[in-house]
Enzyme design. Structure first.
Site, mmCIF file in Angstrom:
data_model
loop_
_atom_site.group_PDB
_atom_site.id
_atom_site.type_symbol
_atom_site.label_atom_id
_atom_site.label_comp_id
_atom_site.label_asym_id
_atom_site.label_seq_id
_atom_site.Cartn_x
_atom_site.Cartn_y
_atom_site.Cartn_z
ATOM 1 C CG ASP A 297 -4.390 -0.106 2.891
ATOM 2 O OD1 ASP A 297 -4.728 -1.025 2.000
ATOM 3 O OD2 ASP A 297 -4.601 -0.424 4.202
ATOM 4 N NE ARG A 298 -8.188 5.359 -4.116
ATOM 5 C CZ ARG A 298 -9.618 4.780 -4.319
ATOM 6 N NH1 ARG A 298 -10.023 3.669 -3.494
ATOM 7 N NH2 ARG A 298 -10.344 5.381 -5.096
ATOM 8 C CE LYS A 299 -7.801 -2.475 3.011
ATOM 9 N NZ LYS A 299 -6.982 -1.546 3.572
ATOM 10 C CG PHE A 300 -6.602 0.552 -6.611
ATOM 11 C CD1 PHE A 300 -7.002 1.657 -7.451
ATOM 12 C CD2 PHE A 300 -5.127 0.557 -6.140
ATOM 13 C CE1 PHE A 300 -5.919 2.754 -7.382
ATOM 14 C CE2 PHE A 300 -4.444 1.765 -6.242
ATOM 15 C CZ PHE A 300 -4.843 2.855 -6.736
ATOM 16 C CB THR A 326 -3.903 -2.785 -0.764
ATOM 17 O OG1 THR A 326 -4.354 -1.505 -0.536
ATOM 18 C CG2 THR A 326 -2.616 -2.946 0.178
#
Length: 461
Positions: A297-300, A326
């Protein structure tokens, strides 16, 4: 006033008329209900509003707001709101061309649940327009209350849409009461009932069908989406565990314990204080053992080149072990171009209070996802955003019951609301499992409840 008194008053003020009337559907009817005149009779309006409230007296815990179908039901909703101290929402017929341009006015969030009020239902189409507008902004609707059900197909139409219709009065019931009070003749009653029996408005097929995970597996174009649909079907789970722990040993122990009950294990690798490649290798072994996928869930949210470096290099070397990551849609298409071997889950909406993911942003994210089904597995959202059933909806902020907020901005909703009402596919649960006294027992509860709601949803379709 009771139902008989209300019926007599509606007849007296001309809200119930007999003759020959062309309806919106084009059908000529011997009876017409014009409840707009209620506006001019405050006491009768109040009485009718209270009878509508009594229709849902046993289920008031199932909704947090009330909304009237424009325009006749708006004053009715206002009466209910003021009398029973329940917040009201206002659905516009058309959006303003300035300001917020919102279709739904009022204070609400993506976890709100609303009961919709209508004056008269014939086909149910006007109700569905209002319900659709509410659902578009993340407000769930299960119950509809009408003053008069003309018994011409609305109940079936609304049932097919997953809604329950409650009515104060049915048309046949009203003419029976008026005849008993000698206000109309037997011939008039029979004429109305004959008309009702021969003039049903066909129920329109719903455009949204809830297909099974196995059916959707065949529709998916991304290999990770296909794998996930297949896994969810055969393992019979739609539970994702958010393992937000900081110790790698604790994560591995938890993953081994609850692995049989989850379809996805979601991590925040940058919070793990002893992160190592050995840890990810062990994690992959557990994923294979228990048949679940790994999501980082890095949310690039940076330019393509930076995201590529973050994905493939650094301490975490995410691309080597994560099945999915993500990412925000904010940087645009370039963020997808660099994610060649990893499934992308775009963040369309968040579960935190006061977040800035507007409806327009969520819809733009959904469009980006659907334009690139070979790169995007699905979206993180609070409701159904995608028309492409070969992609998935992941929803965080799920608790079984009792807690609506963690005091730090996180808002919680139940599996029934997330999957049953909002049309999501996967429930993401964190503290509800790993902070439980018995994490395995908690995982089994979420696993069982989430899949039960899914089965009910596809069976009801």
């Amino acid at each position: 006033m009771d139902k008989l008194q209300v019926t007599k008053e509606l007849f007296r003020i001309g809200a119930i008329k007999f003759g020959s009337f062309q309806l919106k559907s084009g059908i000529t009817s011997p009876i017409y209900c014009d409840l707009r005149v209620l506006f001019s009779y405050p006491q009768l309006l109040a009485s009718v509003s209270e009878l509508m409230w009594q229709c849902v007296g046993d289920i008031t815990g199932e909704f947090s707001h009330v909304c009237g179908v424009p325009y006749t039901a708006l004053p009715i909703a206002t009466c209910v709101s003021v009398k029973h101290d329940i917040p009201m929402l206002l659905r516009r017929k058309e959006a303003k061309s300035y300001g917020t341009k919102r279709m739904v006015e009022g204070v609400y969030d993506s976890g709100s649940r609303c009961v919709v009020l209508e004056d008269v239902v014939t086909s149910g189409s006007s109700v569905l327009e209002t319900v659709s507008s509410l659902q578009d902004v993340g407000v769930a609707v299960k119950h509809v209350v009408a003053i008069v059900d003309r018994e011409q197909g609305a109940e079936l139409t609304l049932t097919n849409a997953g809604l329950m219709l409650h009515s104060v009065l049915k048309l046949s019931e009203m003419v029976d009461m008026l005849e008993a009070e000698q206000l109309i003749t037997t011939d008039t009653t029979q004429m109305v009932k004959q008309f009702l029996s021969t003039s049903q408005v066909p129920s329109k097929p719903q455009s949204v069908q809830f297909e099974s995970y196995l059916t959707r597996c065949d529709l998916a174009t991304h290999p990770i989406a296909k794998k996930l649909f297949h896994l969810m079907h055969h393992k019979q789970t739609n539970l994702a565990l958010s393992a937000d722990l900081v110790d790698s040993r604790a994560i591995l122990e938890l993953a081994d314990q609850v692995g049989p009950h989850i379809c996805v294990l979601k991590l925040h690798s940058d919070i793990i204080k002893d992160f190592s490649i050995v840890f990810t290798q062990q994690l992959k072994q557990l994923a294979e053992k228990h048949n679940f996928l790994l999501m980082e869930d890095r949310k690039f949210a940076d330019i393509g080149n930076t995201c590529k470096l973050q994905l493939e290099g650094g301490t975490h070397r995410i691309a080597e072990w994560a099945d999915m990551v993500t990412a925000h849609a904010l940087p645009g298409r370039s963020i997808l171009d660099v994610m060649t071997n990893t499934g992308v889950v775009l963040v369309g909406e968040m579960s935190s209070e006061g977040n800035l993911t507007t409806l327009e942003y969520a819809q733009a994210t959904a469009e980006m996802a659907e334009q690139h089904p070979n790169k995007v597995v699905g979206v993180v959202s609070q409701r159904k955003l995608l028309k492409n059933t070969g992609q998935l909806h992941f929803t965080p902020g799920v608790r079984l019951s009792g807690v609506s907020s963690d005091g730090k901005g996180q808002q919680y909703r139940t599996p029934d609301h997330v999957i049953g009402s909002c049309g999501s596919d996967i429930i993401i649960v964190g503290r509800g499992i790993y902070e439980a006294t018995d994490p395995v027992k908690a995982a089994i509860q979420y696993h069982t409840e989430g899949y039960k709601v899914y089965l009910h949803r596809i069976n009801a379709s």
